[in-house]
Design a protein around this motif. Structure first.
Motif, PDB file in Angstrom:
ATOM      1  N   CYS A  21      31.956  45.047  48.092  1.00 50.58           N
ATOM      2  CA  CYS A  21      31.384  43.883  47.418  1.00 50.58           C
ATOM      3  C   CYS A  21      29.871  43.893  47.451  1.00 50.58           C
ATOM      4  N   GLY A  22      29.270  44.911  48.061  1.00 51.37           N
ATOM      5  CA  GLY A  22      27.820  45.008  48.080  1.00 51.37           C
ATOM      6  C   GLY A  22      27.172  44.315  49.265  1.00 51.37           C
ATOM      7  N   CYS A  23      27.958  43.755  50.175  1.00 50.24           N
ATOM      8  CA  CYS A  23      27.386  42.999  51.287  1.00 50.24           C
ATOM      9  C   CYS A  23      27.323  43.805  52.579  1.00 50.24           C
ATOM     10  N   GLY A  24      28.008  44.953  52.630  1.00 51.67           N
ATOM     11  CA  GLY A  24      27.985  45.784  53.828  1.00 51.67           C
ATOM     12  C   GLY A  24      28.841  45.269  54.964  1.00 51.67           C
ATOM     13  N   GLU A  25      29.622  44.227  54.746  1.00 53.82           N
ATOM     14  CA  GLU A  25      30.477  43.645  55.782  1.00 53.82           C
ATOM     15  C   GLU A  25      31.927  44.065  55.574  1.00 53.82           C
ATOM     16  N   ASP A  26      32.718  43.905  56.635  1.00 53.94           N
ATOM     17  CA  ASP A  26      34.156  44.064  56.480  1.00 53.94           C
ATOM     18  C   ASP A  26      34.651  42.886  55.643  1.00 53.94           C
ATOM     19  N   GLY A  27      35.746  43.103  54.931  1.00 51.82           N
ATOM     20  CA  GLY A  27      36.276  42.044  54.098  1.00 51.82           C
ATOM     21  C   GLY A  27      37.744  41.806  54.382  1.00 51.82           C
ATOM     22  N   LEU A  28      38.257  40.701  53.889  1.00 50.18           N
ATOM     23  CA  LEU A  28      39.675  40.386  53.971  1.00 50.18           C
ATOM     24  C   LEU A  28      40.278  40.601  52.589  1.00 50.18           C
ATOM     25  N   LEU A  29      41.303  41.418  52.522  1.00 47.32           N
ATOM     26  CA  LEU A  29      41.994  41.689  51.271  1.00 47.32           C
ATOM     27  C   LEU A  29      43.410  41.148  51.388  1.00 47.32           C
ATOM     28  N   VAL A  30      43.796  40.276  50.467  1.00 45.76           N
ATOM     29  CA  VAL A  30      45.142  39.723  50.424  1.00 45.76           C
ATOM     30  C   VAL A  30      45.810  40.289  49.173  1.00 45.76           C
ATOM     31  N   VAL A  31      46.878  41.061  49.384  1.00 50.31           N
ATOM     32  CA  VAL A  31      47.568  41.726  48.278  1.00 50.31           C
ATOM     33  C   VAL A  31      48.925  41.049  48.074  1.00 50.31           C
ATOM     34  N   PHE A  32      49.161  40.607  46.829  1.00 54.23           N
ATOM     35  CA  PHE A  32      50.400  39.924  46.475  1.00 54.23           C
ATOM     36  C   PHE A  32      51.348  40.869  45.759  1.00 54.23           C
ATOM     37  N   GLU A  33      52.642  40.678  46.011  1.00 51.10           N
ATOM     38  CA  GLU A  33      53.705  41.386  45.311  1.00 51.10           C
ATOM     39  C   GLU A  33      54.862  40.423  45.144  1.00 51.10           C
ATOM     40  N   LEU A  39      52.528  35.262  37.072  1.00 50.13           N
ATOM     41  CA  LEU A  39      51.921  33.929  37.046  1.00 50.13           C
ATOM     42  C   LEU A  39      50.507  33.971  37.614  1.00 50.13           C
ATOM     43  N   LEU A  40      50.291  34.803  38.629  1.00 49.02           N
ATOM     44  CA  LEU A  40      48.957  34.935  39.213  1.00 49.02           C
ATOM     45  C   LEU A  40      47.972  35.562  38.231  1.00 49.02           C
ATOM     46  N   LEU A  41      48.480  36.407  37.350  1.00 48.26           N
ATOM     47  CA  LEU A  41      47.615  37.143  36.421  1.00 48.26           C
ATOM     48  C   LEU A  41      47.452  36.464  35.056  1.00 48.26           C
ATOM     49  N   ALA A  42      48.264  35.441  34.786  1.00 45.93           N
ATOM     50  CA  ALA A  42      48.190  34.762  33.488  1.00 45.93           C
ATOM     51  C   ALA A  42      46.827  34.108  33.296  1.00 45.93           C
ATOM     52  N   ASN A  43      46.423  33.970  32.044  1.00 41.21           N
ATOM     53  CA  ASN A  43      45.157  33.305  31.689  1.00 41.21           C
ATOM     54  C   ASN A  43      43.963  33.867  32.456  1.00 41.21           C
ATOM     55  N   SER A  70      39.023  38.743  49.173  1.00 42.24           N
ATOM     56  CA  SER A  70      39.472  39.244  47.883  1.00 42.24           C
ATOM     57  C   SER A  70      40.989  39.171  47.796  1.00 42.24           C
ATOM     58  N   PHE A  71      41.482  38.582  46.715  1.00 42.95           N
ATOM     59  CA  PHE A  71      42.918  38.525  46.446  1.00 42.95           C
ATOM     60  C   PHE A  71      43.220  39.516  45.338  1.00 42.95           C
ATOM     61  N   ASP A  72      44.353  40.221  45.462  1.00 44.98           N
ATOM     62  CA  ASP A  72      44.715  41.237  44.478  1.00 44.98           C
ATOM     63  C   ASP A  72      46.218  41.214  44.257  1.00 44.98           C
ATOM     64  N   VAL A  73      46.633  41.685  43.111  1.00 46.86           N
ATOM     65  CA  VAL A  73      48.051  41.869  42.796  1.00 46.86           C
ATOM     66  C   VAL A  73      48.247  43.366  42.657  1.00 46.86           C
ATOM     67  N   GLY A  74      49.057  43.928  43.566  1.00 46.57           N
ATOM     68  CA  GLY A  74      49.169  45.381  43.597  1.00 46.57           C
ATOM     69  C   GLY A  74      47.789  45.955  43.865  1.00 46.57           C
ATOM     70  N   SER A  75      47.257  46.684  42.910  1.00 47.16           N
ATOM     71  CA  SER A  75      45.890  47.200  43.042  1.00 47.16           C
ATOM     72  C   SER A  75      45.100  46.953  41.763  1.00 47.16           C
ATOM     73  N   LEU A  76      45.453  45.902  41.005  1.00 47.85           N
ATOM     74  CA  LEU A  76      44.809  45.644  39.723  1.00 47.85           C
ATOM     75  C   LEU A  76      43.318  45.347  39.854  1.00 47.85           C
ATOM     76  N   ARG A  77      42.932  44.510  40.823  1.00 46.88           N
ATOM     77  CA  ARG A  77      41.501  44.213  40.974  1.00 46.88           C
ATOM     78  C   ARG A  77      40.742  45.436  41.466  1.00 46.88           C
ATOM     79  N   ALA A  78      41.359  46.211  42.337  1.00 47.40           N
ATOM     80  CA  ALA A  78      40.711  47.429  42.812  1.00 47.40           C
ATOM     81  C   ALA A  78      40.479  48.396  41.645  1.00 47.40           C
ATOM     82  N   GLU A  79      41.474  48.509  40.764  1.00 44.92           N
ATOM     83  CA  GLU A  79      41.314  49.363  39.587  1.00 44.92           C
ATOM     84  C   GLU A  79      40.242  48.803  38.660  1.00 44.92           C
TER      85      GLU A  79
END
Length: 173
Positions: A21-33, A39-43, A70-79
């Motif tokens: 994310c450009g901040c140089g810190e560790d982050g929390l990643l929440v991955v949904f399946e 529904l999470l990806l709609a709109n 950061s919240f992600d579905v599968g790896s869509l945001r990472a991609e």
């Protein structure tokens, strides 16, 4: 909160070492399946973004630190981030080779933030300009000839609110 929602979602929380994310810190990643991830990806991922925002507020993260969550579905945001890095590389090459500014298509705040950090890490000045859904990133050359020459004025904006050199959006947010 997710478990009580009744949605068919499972999630996994991971520590993202030195997140991108450009901040140089560790982050929390929440991955949904699960069956309700659509529904999470709609709109344009509004529900996913809202859940992330509410979670950051519940954790009392100040605005300056919210990018480590950061919240992600599968790896869509990472991609998506990888595609943004590629877009940034193309823009860097164009700006450096032409000496002219470059405007990206309008995008959500998170994507603008990723682009700006990526571009500034490579010595270019970038900023978010525009209002509302027309907000976009503009990249300026490091030579200071942002508008094509010293003393010249910025290019006139089109009716869409974008300057020349606008790239098409990649779609997924």
């Amino acid at each position: 909160m997710i478990r009580q929602s009744g949605l068919g979602l499972e999630f996994q929380v991971e520590i993202e070492r030195r997140c991108d994310c450009g901040c140089g810190e560790d982050g929390l990643l929440v991955v949904f399946e699960g069956p309700d991830t659509d529904l999470l990806l709609a709109n344009r991922s509004e529900l996913l973004t809202a859940l992330e925002h509410v979670t950051a507020a519940m954790l009392r993260l100040p605005a300056s630190r919210r990018r480590v969550l950061s919240f992600d579905v599968g790896s869509l945001r990472a991609e998506r981030e990888q595609r943004l890095y590629c877009e940034a590389a193309v823009a860097m090459n164009l700006v450096e080779s032409t000496g002219r500014m470059y405007s990206f298509a309008p995008m959500v705040r998170r994507d603008r933030h990723i682009l700006i950090h990526q571009l500034e890490d490579h010595g270019l000045h970038a900023e978010s300009v525009g209002v509302g859904w027309h907000r976009h990133v503009v990249v300026y050359p490091s030579t200071g000839l942002a508008y094509g020459g010293v003393g010249s004025s910025p290019p006139a904006e089109s009716s869409s609110g974008l300057s020349s050199g606008t790239s098409p959006s990649l779609g997924l947010t």
